[in-house]
Design a protein around this motif. Structure first.
Motif, short mmCIF file in Angstrom:
data_model
loop_
_atom_site.label_atom_id
_atom_site.label_comp_id
_atom_site.label_asym_id
_atom_site.label_seq_id
_atom_site.Cartn_x
_atom_site.Cartn_y
_atom_site.Cartn_z
N PRO A 60 -10.74 1.13 8.30
CA PRO A 60 -10.01 1.85 7.27
C PRO A 60 -9.79 3.32 7.61
O PRO A 60 -10.57 3.93 8.32
CB PRO A 60 -10.90 1.70 6.03
CG PRO A 60 -12.25 1.38 6.54
CD PRO A 60 -12.05 0.64 7.83
N HIS A 104 -8.29 0.91 -4.14
CA HIS A 104 -9.22 0.68 -3.02
C HIS A 104 -9.92 1.99 -2.72
O HIS A 104 -9.32 2.89 -2.13
CB HIS A 104 -8.37 0.17 -1.84
CG HIS A 104 -9.13 -0.05 -0.57
ND1 HIS A 104 -8.49 -0.25 0.64
CD2 HIS A 104 -10.46 -0.12 -0.32
CE1 HIS A 104 -9.41 -0.43 1.59
NE2 HIS A 104 -10.59 -0.34 1.04
N ASP A 130 -4.69 3.49 -1.91
CA ASP A 130 -5.77 3.80 -0.97
C ASP A 130 -6.31 5.18 -1.25
O ASP A 130 -5.64 6.18 -0.99
CB ASP A 130 -5.25 3.70 0.46
CG ASP A 130 -5.04 2.26 0.89
OD1 ASP A 130 -5.99 1.47 0.76
OD2 ASP A 130 -3.92 1.92 1.32
N ASP A 174 -6.47 -6.64 4.09
CA ASP A 174 -5.84 -5.32 4.17
C ASP A 174 -5.90 -4.78 5.59
O ASP A 174 -6.98 -4.57 6.13
CB ASP A 174 -6.62 -4.40 3.21
CG ASP A 174 -6.04 -3.00 3.09
OD1 ASP A 174 -5.02 -2.71 3.73
OD2 ASP A 174 -6.64 -2.20 2.33
N SER A 229 0.86 -1.19 0.00
CA SER A 229 0.00 0.00 0.00
C SER A 229 0.89 1.23 0.00
O SER A 229 1.65 1.46 0.95
CB SER A 229 -0.89 0.01 1.24
OG SER A 229 -1.37 1.33 1.42
#
Ligand code: DX5
Ligand code: ZN
Length: 214
Positions: free
Chosen positions: A140, A65, A34, A172, A7
Motif C-alpha cells: 500500500p 481504507h 484511501d 485492492d 479508488s
C-alpha cells in the motif's frame, strides 16, 4: 455480480466532487477512499474534513481504507465524516478485535486489511466481527503498481475461511482488465480499481470493461 470500487486516489484531486459524481453516474458500487498518514505508508492523502465535504456528492457507500497507525483513536471521526465501511490494517492495530467492535458500535461496517506479506491466519479469531476483508495485492501507498500474483492463493484461502458468513472479500491493487478475471476466480467479490478506472475520460467505458473482463 461483483462490485466495483473505484479508488479516488487516482482521481483529479482538484475536482474530487465532480470526479465522484462521474464514477457514481458510471455505475460504480462503492467510493473507495484511501487514507494515508505518511507513517504507516510512505504517502499522505486525505482525512475526515475532505471526506465530509465529498459525502453529499453521492449516495453510494464510502468505503474508507485507513492506512494509518494508530487507527483506533480516529474511528469515530471517520464515522462522523461519512464513512460507511471503515477498514483498518491488521498490521497497524495492536487491538484489532477492539477496533472492529468500535466500528460496529458506531453503526458502520467493519473491515480488516492485510498487507501482501501478512498471512491470512490473523483473521481466524475475528471472523465473526468483520463485514469485509481487504486483501492488498500491492504494497500500500501508491496507485498504478503491478498486481502481486502471490496474493491469489491468499484470496482462495480466505474465501474458504469465510464459508457462509456474510463477509465481502475485497481486493485492492493492480486490478485491471488483465488481472480481474483471476482475482474473481480466486474468490473476490469487491474489486478496487484506481488507475484502471481513471486512466481515460470515459469512466462508464472503463467500469464496463472491468465488468466484461470478469
Ligand atoms: C494503494 C491503495 C489502492 C490504490 C489502487 O495503497 O490502497 O486503493 O489506489 O490503485 P491501482 O488500482 O492503480 O493499483
Ligand atoms: Zn485502497
Amino acid at each position: 455480480m461483483v462490485k466495483i470500487a473505484p479508488s479516488i486516489l487516482s482521481a483529479d484531486f482538484a475536482r474530487l466532487g465532480e470526479e465522484i459524481r462521474a464514477i457514481d453516474e458510471a455505475g460504480c458500487d462503492y467510493i473507495h477512499v484511501d487514507v494515508m498518514d505518511g507513517h504507516f505508508v510512505p504517502n499522505l492523502t486525505m482525512g475526515p474534513p475532505i471526506i465530509s465535504k465529498l459525502k453529499p456528492h453521492t449516495k453510494k457507500p464510502f468505503d474508507v481504507h485507513l492506512m494509518i497507525d494508530p487507527a483506533q483513536p480516529y474511528l469515530e471521526e471517520y464515522s462522523n465524516a461519512g464513512a460507511d465501511i471503515i477498514t483498518v490494517h491488521a498490521e497497524a492495530d495492536k487491538h484489532l478485535d477492539r477496533s472492529l467492535q468500535v466500528i460496529r458500535s458506531l453503526g458502520k461496517k467493519a473491515g480488516v486489511s492485510l498487507n501482501p506479506a501478512t498471512p491470512e491466519g490473523i483473521l481466524e479469531y475475528v471472523l465473526d466481527k468483520v463485514d469485509l476483508i481487504l486483501v492488498m495485492s500491492v504494497n500500500p501507498g501508491f496507485g498504478g503498481q503491478s498486481f502481486l500474483t502471490s496474493q491469489l492463493d491468499k484470496i482462495k484461502n480466505i474465501r474458504a475461511m469465510i464459508g457462509d458468513r456474510p463477509i465481502e472479500l475485497e481486493v485492492d491493487g493492480g486490478v485491471n482488465t488483465d488481472t480481474i478475471a483471476d482475482v474473481v476466480a480466486a474468490g473476490a467479490d469487491v474489486l478496487v480499481a484506481g488507475s484502471a478506472v481513471f486512466k481515460g475520460d470515459d469512466y462508464d467505458a472503463t467500469i464496463k470493461a472491468l465488468r466484461d473482463a470478469v
